[in-house]
Motif scaffolding. Structure first.
Motif, PDB file in Angstrom:
ATOM      1  N   VAL A  22     -60.797  25.055  22.352  1.00  0.00           N
ATOM      2  CA  VAL A  22     -59.968  24.645  23.679  1.00  0.00           C
ATOM      3  C   VAL A  22     -60.887  25.092  25.013  1.00  0.00           C
ATOM      4  CG1 VAL A  22     -57.876  24.668  24.739  1.00  0.00           C
ATOM      5  CG2 VAL A  22     -58.191  24.341  22.087  1.00  0.00           C
ATOM      6  N   ALA A  23     -61.196  26.223  25.091  1.00  0.00           N
ATOM      7  CA  ALA A  23     -61.798  26.766  26.228  1.00  0.00           C
ATOM      8  C   ALA A  23     -62.990  26.085  26.651  1.00  0.00           C
ATOM      9  CB  ALA A  23     -61.969  28.298  25.991  1.00  0.00           C
ATOM     10  N   LYS A  44     -43.457  19.923  26.209  1.00  0.00           N
ATOM     11  CA  LYS A  44     -43.977  20.284  24.805  1.00  0.00           C
ATOM     12  C   LYS A  44     -45.466  19.788  24.590  1.00  0.00           C
ATOM     13  CE  LYS A  44     -39.604  20.281  22.454  1.00  0.00           C
ATOM     14  NZ  LYS A  44     -39.616  21.759  22.154  1.00  0.00           N
ATOM     15  N   LEU A  45     -45.636  18.510  24.934  1.00  0.00           N
ATOM     16  CA  LEU A  45     -47.019  18.015  24.585  1.00  0.00           C
ATOM     17  C   LEU A  45     -48.244  18.652  25.429  1.00  0.00           C
ATOM     18  CD1 LEU A  45     -46.397  14.227  24.486  1.00  0.00           C
ATOM     19  CD2 LEU A  45     -46.732  15.993  22.658  1.00  0.00           C
ATOM     20  N   VAL A  46     -47.893  19.422  26.529  1.00  0.00           N
ATOM     21  CA  VAL A  46     -48.866  20.182  27.223  1.00  0.00           C
ATOM     22  C   VAL A  46     -48.718  21.694  27.035  1.00  0.00           C
ATOM     23  CG1 VAL A  46     -49.266  18.455  29.037  1.00  0.00           C
ATOM     24  CG2 VAL A  46     -47.439  20.328  29.405  1.00  0.00           C
ATOM     25  N   SER A  47     -47.869  21.994  26.270  1.00  0.00           N
ATOM     26  CA  SER A  47     -47.516  23.592  26.209  1.00  0.00           C
ATOM     27  C   SER A  47     -48.377  24.030  25.138  1.00  0.00           C
ATOM     28  CB  SER A  47     -46.028  23.745  25.519  1.00  0.00           C
ATOM     29  OG  SER A  47     -46.163  24.974  24.823  1.00  0.00           O
ATOM     30  N   ARG A  48     -49.217  24.982  25.422  1.00  0.00           N
ATOM     31  CA  ARG A  48     -50.309  25.587  24.504  1.00  0.00           C
ATOM     32  C   ARG A  48     -49.814  26.087  23.037  1.00  0.00           C
ATOM     33  NH1 ARG A  48     -54.634  23.563  23.871  1.00  0.00           N
ATOM     34  NH2 ARG A  48     -54.232  23.928  21.432  1.00  0.00           N
ATOM     35  N   PRO A  49     -48.512  27.093  23.050  1.00  0.00           N
ATOM     36  CA  PRO A  49     -47.771  27.270  21.863  1.00  0.00           C
ATOM     37  C   PRO A  49     -47.781  26.075  20.895  1.00  0.00           C
ATOM     38  CG  PRO A  49     -46.916  28.416  23.518  1.00  0.00           C
ATOM     39  CD  PRO A  49     -48.011  27.565  24.251  1.00  0.00           C
ATOM     40  N   PRO A  87     -61.002  19.134  21.769  1.00  0.00           N
ATOM     41  CA  PRO A  87     -59.764  18.600  21.457  1.00  0.00           C
ATOM     42  C   PRO A  87     -58.766  19.024  20.332  1.00  0.00           C
ATOM     43  CG  PRO A  87     -61.349  17.124  20.600  1.00  0.00           C
ATOM     44  CD  PRO A  87     -62.000  18.347  21.330  1.00  0.00           C
ATOM     45  N   ASP A  88     -57.711  18.819  20.334  1.00  0.00           N
ATOM     46  CA  ASP A  88     -56.875  19.426  19.215  1.00  0.00           C
ATOM     47  C   ASP A  88     -56.631  18.070  18.226  1.00  0.00           C
ATOM     48  OD1 ASP A  88     -55.928  21.859  20.084  1.00  0.00           O
ATOM     49  OD2 ASP A  88     -54.723  20.770  21.647  1.00  0.00           O
ATOM     50  N   SER A  89     -57.883  18.031  17.856  1.00  0.00           N
ATOM     51  CA  SER A  89     -57.901  16.814  16.761  1.00  0.00           C
ATOM     52  C   SER A  89     -58.328  17.413  15.319  1.00  0.00           C
ATOM     53  CB  SER A  89     -58.829  16.112  17.391  1.00  0.00           C
ATOM     54  OG  SER A  89     -59.442  15.135  16.253  1.00  0.00           O
TER      55      SER A  89
END
Length: 320
Positions: free
Chosen positions: A239-240, A192-197, A244-246
């Motif tokens: 992201v590309a 889950k933690l590396v899944s993009r969705p 980060p997802d911050s």
């Protein structure tokens, strides 16, 4: 079968160390063994009550607020007996998780036999976690994303001599250094933690909560009957492009403004002034909801866009 050793890394709103949680964690040699035990594995970031190194400071959330993975460890070239943990896959929880929630301690070692907080254990800035403790914090932090009650308890890992989940008292605490735990299989959590969705949903939830479902550039808040916001979460550094997802790399924007921001027609100065590309003709702006002079940002300074991500957007995306 592989050893799973997770950890808690404590960092303040204004850290005394050279922390940038999305990228690096700075720590003294005292905690080197604990950090090395978590190398290549997932850690949980914790924000204490004190928001700065000042003993009289307050305002911290006393909560776990994000996860990340320790990619490597290097020695600080300028400060003796200090090290850096280099972090990847940073992701903030959709809800901060209090260390003591309804009388339940997510870290068993923080609870004394009489039910009070073990302050001695709490003072350690890096603490190793048992796998089921990490999983419980993960489930509580991402409850909105995985559709689970935040207070629902998962079963502990069935390892030899394991005790009932969350009942480890101070007279039988979780070891400070977890190398002696039996090997357990990697959990589906990592998938889950590396899944993009999954990451996209978690990022959007955290950003929209921080901005109150309101476009930061126009101030508009439009919610449909199903509770869905017209605004959406946008990465400042995509992201590309290794963004980060911050929350600090995100803003809430209406859909048209999102497209303009990604296309480089809009950007943001370090003081949050909204910048407009010179090639935009005034007639286009007249057809849009009025842009504010400055970005509307969260009240908490640590949730606002970080200058490094704003600078990247201005220098690499903005066409002004």
């Amino acid at each position: 079968m592989s050893m799973i050793v997770n950890a808690v890394f404590t960092t303040k709103v204004e850290p005394a160390y050279d922390d940038l949680p999305e990228v690096r964690y700075h720590f003294p040699k005292t905690y080197l063994n604990q950090v090395e035990a978590a190398l290549d594995n997932w850690i949980v970031y914790y924000e204490p009550r004190r928001s700065t190194a000042d003993l009289s400071s307050s305002g911290g959330r006393s909560a776990y607020f994000a996860v990340a993975r320790v990619q490597s460890i290097t020695q600080d070239a300028f400060q003796a007996d200090h090290f850096y943990a280099h972090m990847v896959d940073y992701l903030e929880f959709s809800r901060p998780v209090p260390f003591n929630e309804g009388g339940h301690y997510y870290e068993a070692a923080l609870r004394k036999a009489d039910g009070s907080t073990n302050k001695g254990a709490f003072r350690r800035a890096v603490r190793n976690l048992r796998p089921h403790e990490f999983e419980a914090i993960f489930a509580a932090g991402f409850a909105r994303i995985i559709g689970r009650d935040p207070l629902e308890r998962s079963e502990p890992d069935r390892v030899p001599n394991s005790q009932p989940n969350f009942l480890l008292a101070a007279d039988n605490p979780a070891p400070a250094f977890e190398h002696e735990l039996p090997a357990v299989p990697a959990r589906r959590i990592e998938t889950k933690l590396v899944s993009r969705p999954f990451r996209d949903r978690a990022f959007a939830s955290a950003v929209m909560t921080a901005y109150g479902d309101r476009c930061a550039l126009t101030g508009l808040q439009i919610i449909d009957q199903g509770g869905r916001s017209e605004a959406e979460a946008a990465h400042v550094r995509s992201v590309a492009q290794d963004g980060p997802d911050s929350i600090r790399n995100g803003i809430a924007v209406s859909r048209t403004v999102h497209w303009m921001f990604d296309a480089g027609l809009l950007s943001i100065a370090d003081d949050y002034t909204i910048l407009i590309a010179k090639r935009i003709v005034p007639d286009i702006l007249q057809d849009l909801p009025p842009l504010r002079a400055k970005l509307t940002v969260p009240a908490r300074a640590d949730l606002r866009p970080h200058p490094s991500y704003l600078r990247f957007h201005r220098e690499n995306i903005f066409e002004g």
